[in-house]
Scaffold this motif. Structure first.
Motif, mmCIF file in Angstrom:
data_model
loop_
_atom_site.group_PDB
_atom_site.id
_atom_site.type_symbol
_atom_site.label_atom_id
_atom_site.label_comp_id
_atom_site.label_asym_id
_atom_site.label_seq_id
_atom_site.Cartn_x
_atom_site.Cartn_y
_atom_site.Cartn_z
ATOM 1 N N GLU A 196 0.856 -1.187 0.000
ATOM 2 C CA GLU A 196 0.000 0.000 0.000
ATOM 3 C C GLU A 196 0.895 1.241 0.000
ATOM 4 O O GLU A 196 1.939 1.261 0.647
ATOM 5 C CB GLU A 196 -0.877 -0.012 1.248
ATOM 6 N N PRO A 197 0.525 2.286 -0.754
ATOM 7 C CA PRO A 197 1.360 3.495 -0.767
ATOM 8 C C PRO A 197 1.536 4.067 0.635
ATOM 9 O O PRO A 197 0.585 4.165 1.411
ATOM 10 C CB PRO A 197 0.565 4.464 -1.648
ATOM 11 N N PRO A 203 10.074 9.565 12.085
ATOM 12 C CA PRO A 203 11.484 9.180 11.914
ATOM 13 C C PRO A 203 11.643 7.690 11.636
ATOM 14 O O PRO A 203 12.482 7.286 10.828
ATOM 15 C CB PRO A 203 12.117 9.582 13.242
ATOM 16 N N GLU A 204 10.819 6.864 12.275
ATOM 17 C CA GLU A 204 10.895 5.417 12.064
ATOM 18 C C GLU A 204 10.543 5.065 10.624
ATOM 19 O O GLU A 204 11.210 4.240 9.988
ATOM 20 C CB GLU A 204 9.937 4.715 13.023
ATOM 21 N N GLU A 205 9.473 5.695 10.089
ATOM 22 C CA GLU A 205 9.055 5.406 8.719
ATOM 23 C C GLU A 205 10.077 5.915 7.711
ATOM 24 O O GLU A 205 10.338 5.264 6.694
ATOM 25 C CB GLU A 205 7.681 6.022 8.462
ATOM 26 N N HIS A 206 10.667 7.089 7.970
ATOM 27 C CA HIS A 206 11.708 7.600 7.076
ATOM 28 C C HIS A 206 12.918 6.661 7.071
ATOM 29 O O HIS A 206 13.501 6.393 6.015
ATOM 30 C CB HIS A 206 12.124 9.004 7.506
ATOM 31 N N ALA A 207 13.293 6.165 8.242
ATOM 32 C CA ALA A 207 14.427 5.250 8.335
ATOM 33 C C ALA A 207 14.141 3.948 7.588
ATOM 34 O O ALA A 207 15.015 3.416 6.886
ATOM 35 C CB ALA A 207 14.746 4.961 9.796
ATOM 36 N N PRO A 249 -0.896 -4.166 7.852
ATOM 37 C CA PRO A 249 0.246 -4.462 8.734
ATOM 38 C C PRO A 249 -0.120 -4.582 10.203
ATOM 39 O O PRO A 249 0.427 -5.440 10.911
ATOM 40 C CB PRO A 249 1.202 -3.291 8.477
ATOM 41 N N SER A 250 -1.036 -3.754 10.684
ATOM 42 C CA SER A 250 -1.404 -3.850 12.095
ATOM 43 C C SER A 250 -2.212 -5.118 12.375
ATOM 44 O O SER A 250 -1.986 -5.800 13.382
ATOM 45 C CB SER A 250 -2.196 -2.611 12.525
ATOM 46 N N PRO A 264 -3.759 0.598 16.158
ATOM 47 C CA PRO A 264 -4.411 1.260 15.020
ATOM 48 C C PRO A 264 -3.833 0.804 13.690
ATOM 49 O O PRO A 264 -2.640 0.516 13.589
ATOM 50 C CB PRO A 264 -4.125 2.747 15.268
ATOM 51 N N GLU A 265 -4.690 0.727 12.692
ATOM 52 C CA GLU A 265 -4.235 0.320 11.357
ATOM 53 C C GLU A 265 -3.442 1.447 10.720
ATOM 54 O O GLU A 265 -3.657 2.620 11.012
ATOM 55 C CB GLU A 265 -5.431 -0.058 10.477
ATOM 56 N N ARG A 266 -2.509 1.089 9.865
ATOM 57 C CA ARG A 266 -1.677 2.064 9.165
ATOM 58 C C ARG A 266 -1.348 1.507 7.782
ATOM 59 O O ARG A 266 -1.449 0.302 7.549
ATOM 60 C CB ARG A 266 -0.386 2.322 9.945
#
Length: 278
Positions: A196-197, A203-207, A249-250, A264-266
């Motif tokens: 999924e886009p 910071p975690e997602e950028h890493a 993913p969640s 929560p879903e992401r």
């Protein structure tokens, strides 16, 4: 992958499955052949496996295999007698198949299959009579032509596993494959994963995004196709499927990794099961 070479992404997935057996004692997905088929490779002990991002990928790879094989077991119990693994890589299901009446067809590039067969010989893993290799070089052959050349029963329902592939294909290639799979016998099932886009916002997602970019660059690969759940459901419906289950993913972490039920879903990778309509 490059012509004449095995798939690097197939090797990466196999290493993660093997390391799950070592680092996590196979708590999500137990595969006694995962380590033997990989063999003695530095990737299994490299310290990079201690990084958080590698840990998340390892658990996702384990979860998607568990999701697929649990669903396959249910289908076999309901009468399915043939399974197709698209882009099989170093997947080991066919060599530890617990279902006596289930035929397994592994579809992959000839170079990857030759590499796999050497791995199997080196690990003394026998190829059972219930297993059929289906080599496909998509530059010269279509999936339907390759499968038609085997004793696959087109009139009988099948269970298809297609993991770790769609994100590396164009949308046109994904659609072409789904149209063929949607033409299989009514009641056939498909398990796939898709991306999924995601627009990194923490910071975690950028890493994680930077890590993925670097790793793909090292093997000359890149992600090409992303789908929202609505887009994937619409594509599948056009091609003759009904979506039976779609885990984000969640939801995947809740089911397989013990995440809290209120997580929560992401956006992120999805696991999906669909059924060919009658």
């Amino acid at each position: 992958m490059q012509t004449g070479e095995p798939s690097r992404t197939a090797l990466g997935a196999a290493v993660y499955r093997a390391h799950h057996q070592v680092a996590d004692a196979g708590r999500i997905f137990h595969d006694p052949l995962a380590v033997p088929i990989v063999g003695t490779m530095p990737e299994l002990t490299d310290s990079f496996f201690d990084r958080d991002t590698h840990g998340r990928i390892r658990l996702l790879v384990a979860a998607r295999s568990r999701f697929a094989e649990d669903a396959l077991a249910e289908a076999v119990a309901a009468g399915t007698r043939q399974a197709v693994i698209l882009g099989a890589g170093l997947d080991t299901f066919a060599y530890r198949n617990p279902h006596p009446r289930l035929r397994v067809f592994e579809v992959d590039h000839p170079d990857t299959q030759e590499w796999k067969r050497k791995r199997l010989r080196d690990a003394d893993i026998p190829v059972p009579s219930s297993m059929t290799y289906v080599p496909v070089d998509f530059e010269h052959q279509t999936l339907d032509e390759a499968i038609a050349a085997t004793d696959f029963e087109l009139s009988e329902p099948a269970f298809v596993i297609w993991l770790g592939v769609t994100v590396y294909l164009t949308r046109a290639a994904v659609g072409s494959t789904l149209r063929y799979l949607g033409s299989l016998a009514a009641g056939s099932q498909l398990v796939l994963d898709y991306a999924e886009p995601v627009i990194p916002s923490t910071p975690e997602e950028h890493a994680a995004a930077e890590f993925r970019k670097q790793r793909l660059s090292q093997i000359n690969e890149r992600w090409l196709s992303f789908f929202s759940p609505q887009e994937m459901a619409a594509e599948l419906h056009r091609d003759g499927f009904d979506v039976a289950e779609d885990l984000g993913p969640s939801a995947t972490a809740i089911r397989y990794a013990g995440a809290p039920a209120d997580t929560p879903e992401r956006p992120g990778p999805h696991l999906l099961r669909a059924v060919v309509r009658g």
